[in-house]
Design a protein around this motif. Structure first.
Motif, mmCIF file in Angstrom:
data_model
loop_
_atom_site.group_PDB
_atom_site.id
_atom_site.type_symbol
_atom_site.label_atom_id
_atom_site.label_comp_id
_atom_site.label_asym_id
_atom_site.label_seq_id
_atom_site.Cartn_x
_atom_site.Cartn_y
_atom_site.Cartn_z
ATOM 1 N N ALA A 120 0.827 -1.209 0.000
ATOM 2 C CA ALA A 120 0.000 0.000 0.000
ATOM 3 C C ALA A 120 0.860 1.257 0.000
ATOM 4 O O ALA A 120 1.913 1.317 0.640
ATOM 5 N N ILE A 121 0.398 2.267 -0.721
ATOM 6 C CA ILE A 121 1.011 3.593 -0.757
ATOM 7 C C ILE A 121 -0.046 4.571 -0.244
ATOM 8 O O ILE A 121 -1.117 4.697 -0.845
ATOM 9 N N LEU A 122 0.238 5.253 0.858
ATOM 10 C CA LEU A 122 -0.779 6.072 1.513
ATOM 11 C C LEU A 122 -0.194 7.418 1.921
ATOM 12 O O LEU A 122 0.819 7.484 2.611
ATOM 13 N N GLY A 123 -0.840 8.483 1.467
ATOM 14 C CA GLY A 123 -0.521 9.826 1.924
ATOM 15 C C GLY A 123 -1.817 10.523 2.292
ATOM 16 O O GLY A 123 -2.708 10.653 1.457
ATOM 17 N N MET A 124 -1.949 10.967 3.544
ATOM 18 C CA MET A 124 -3.215 11.522 4.004
ATOM 19 C C MET A 124 -3.003 12.812 4.797
ATOM 20 O O MET A 124 -2.051 12.910 5.582
ATOM 21 N N PRO A 125 -3.891 13.807 4.613
ATOM 22 C CA PRO A 125 -3.867 15.014 5.457
ATOM 23 C C PRO A 125 -4.496 14.678 6.806
ATOM 24 O O PRO A 125 -5.707 14.836 6.997
ATOM 25 N N ILE A 126 -3.689 14.224 7.732
ATOM 26 C CA ILE A 126 -4.229 13.671 8.977
ATOM 27 C C ILE A 126 -4.913 14.722 9.845
ATOM 28 O O ILE A 126 -5.646 14.384 10.778
ATOM 29 N N ASP A 127 -4.681 16.002 9.562
ATOM 30 C CA ASP A 127 -5.362 17.052 10.314
ATOM 31 C C ASP A 127 -6.747 17.363 9.744
ATOM 32 O O ASP A 127 -7.514 18.118 10.343
ATOM 33 N N LYS A 128 -7.072 16.755 8.590
ATOM 34 C CA LYS A 128 -8.347 17.046 7.940
ATOM 35 C C LYS A 128 -9.276 15.843 7.840
ATOM 36 O O LYS A 128 -10.481 16.007 7.638
ATOM 37 N N LEU A 129 -8.731 14.640 7.928
ATOM 38 C CA LEU A 129 -9.541 13.438 7.773
ATOM 39 C C LEU A 129 -9.557 12.621 9.064
ATOM 40 O O LEU A 129 -8.516 12.416 9.686
ATOM 41 N N ALA A 130 -10.730 12.141 9.401
ATOM 42 C CA ALA A 130 -10.872 11.296 10.578
ATOM 43 C C ALA A 130 -10.207 9.940 10.322
ATOM 44 O O ALA A 130 -10.217 9.444 9.198
ATOM 45 N N PRO A 131 -9.651 9.317 11.341
ATOM 46 C CA PRO A 131 -9.034 7.995 11.159
ATOM 47 C C PRO A 131 -9.971 6.967 10.539
ATOM 48 O O PRO A 131 -9.538 6.126 9.746
ATOM 49 N N ASP A 132 -11.258 7.043 10.876
ATOM 50 C CA ASP A 132 -12.206 6.085 10.311
ATOM 51 C C ASP A 132 -12.300 6.225 8.791
ATOM 52 O O ASP A 132 -12.503 5.227 8.085
ATOM 53 N N THR A 133 -12.170 7.452 8.278
ATOM 54 C CA THR A 133 -12.212 7.668 6.833
ATOM 55 C C THR A 133 -11.017 7.019 6.159
ATOM 56 O O THR A 133 -11.150 6.338 5.128
ATOM 57 N N VAL A 134 -9.843 7.229 6.729
ATOM 58 C CA VAL A 134 -8.629 6.626 6.171
ATOM 59 C C VAL A 134 -8.719 5.104 6.229
ATOM 60 O O VAL A 134 -8.343 4.394 5.288
ATOM 61 N N ARG A 135 -9.266 4.603 7.329
ATOM 62 C CA ARG A 135 -9.417 3.153 7.475
ATOM 63 C C ARG A 135 -10.341 2.587 6.394
ATOM 64 O O ARG A 135 -10.102 1.496 5.863
ATOM 65 N N GLU A 136 -11.372 3.334 6.029
ATOM 66 C CA GLU A 136 -12.288 2.898 4.974
ATOM 67 C C GLU A 136 -11.589 2.848 3.617
ATOM 68 O O GLU A 136 -11.860 1.971 2.794
ATOM 69 N N ILE A 137 -10.706 3.802 3.354
ATOM 70 C CA ILE A 137 -9.937 3.787 2.106
ATOM 71 C C ILE A 137 -9.103 2.506 2.036
ATOM 72 O O ILE A 137 -9.101 1.795 1.021
#
Length: 349
Positions: free
Chosen positions: A105-122
């Motif tokens: 997996a390759i993952l880059g996320m704006p962690i200050d803008k997205l809830a962890p649950d959203t990233v987990r769903e991705i």
């Protein structure tokens, strides 16, 4: 969407394979870089012909196939985003005639803008597609990033005799496209809330359909070349095949399969910026009909995300292969043209 759950597409300046650098920019970046195949004879497919994945010969029979693909969201549902990105990345292995064995997996996320649950769903969406393909996500890497980015590095294997490059089309070959085009147009309409529920369902169904038929096509001697149609559009990836194979491609515009609302939405102006960049990059090598509407150019340059396979095959076997592709679940697959001797270019009729 509230502040803690913003629209994914609102956090990105582009989406899907429309994020790709323009073909002309990519060509400039790669110019004068050393050709790795000259130094590493076991590298059967490298960056020379803009093919879908790298291929390394382990021995006289078996090859390793490797690719990576990632992008920003073209939809707001995080699970759908993950599913589309994973399907798109795995497609490169199938386009070479191989089968995937695992992914990273390759993952880059704006962690200050997205809830962890959203990233987990991705991540869950990507994992679900890998499970469908019968492979694990064996690891990966993540960073804090201003825009959401997700994709996979995928490793596959294949027999040397089954590898299908974009460089081996032959004059007289029939061309088959396995999926309808119009994904970029649907994405543009979606971002402006102009895509209805039926259109969204059609978009997701197309972009999450694995191109696993490519592994079967690679075993057929009548199939000479395969490439998948992604961010450079049908014309761009067709031109890559024409240039790599040193021939001309002739397309019948009326035969090109389209997503059901694509033509109407294109005529209404739902066109991505990538479509125009694509045309600026390679339009000089394309001959369109003199009376072609602007919407035709928009469709043929439309950046596809997780698009179909463009297959060059022996003409006498085209009917059999098309029926096989249809039976594999690609109901929209069509014969869309042929290859012929001539300067590398595309002629649309």
């Amino acid at each position: 969407m509230n502040a803690s759950h913003p629209r994914l597409t609102s956090l990105a300046h582009g989406g899907g394979c429309g994020c790709k650098l323009a073909p002309s920019v990519l060509q400039k970046l790669l110019t004068d870089l050393p050709g790795p195949a000259a130094v590493f004879p076991k590298l059967l497919v490298g960056s020379d012909n803009a093919d879908d994945a790298a291929v390394w010969a382990l021995d006289d029979e078996t090859c390793v196939i490797a690719t990576t693909d990632f992008f920003m969201p073209m939809v707001d549902d995080p699970r759908d985003f993950g599913r589309i990105a994973a399907t798109n990345a795995i497609s490169d292995i199938y386009a070479m005639g191989g089968a995937p064995i695992f992914a990273l997996a390759i993952l880059g996320m704006p962690i200050d803008k997205l809830a962890p649950d959203t990233v987990r769903e991705i991540l869950a969406g990507g994992a679900s597609i890998c499970a469908e393909a019968g492979i694990p996500i064996a690891g990966g890497h993540s960073i804090d990033c201003p825009e959401p980015v997700y994709g996979l590095a995928v490793i596959g294997t294949g027999k040397k005799k089954n590898i299908r490059r974009n460089a081996d089309a032959k004059p007289g070959d029939t061309l088959i496209l396995t999926k309808p085009i119009g994904v970029g147009i649907y994405s543009a309409a979606f971002k402006k809330s102009a895509l209805d529920a039926a259109g969204y369902d059609e978009l997701i169904a197309s972009t999450t359909q694995l191109n696993r038929v490519g592994a079967t096509l690679g075993t057929d001697d009548a199939v000479h070349a395969i490439t998948d149609v992604t961010g450079f559009g049908l014309l761009g990836h067709g031109l890559e095949m024409a240039r790599a194979s040193k021939l001309r491609i002739v397309l019948n515009a009326d035969n090109v399969p389209l997503l059901r609302q694509a033509q109407a939405l294109a005529a209404q102006g739902f066109i991505t910026g990538a479509s125009n960049r694509n045309w600026d990059s390679y339009g000089a090598a394309v001959q369109l009909p003199a009376d072609a509407p602007a919407s035709l150019r928009a469709l043929l340059t439309d950046p596809q995300t997780s698009g179909g396979l463009l297959v060059a095959c022996a003409p006498d076997d085209a009917g059999r292969l098309l029926a096989q592709i249809n039976q594999a679940g690609f109901a929209a697959a069509r014969v869309i043209g042929h290859a012929e001797a001539g300067d590398a270019a595309i002629v649309v009729r």
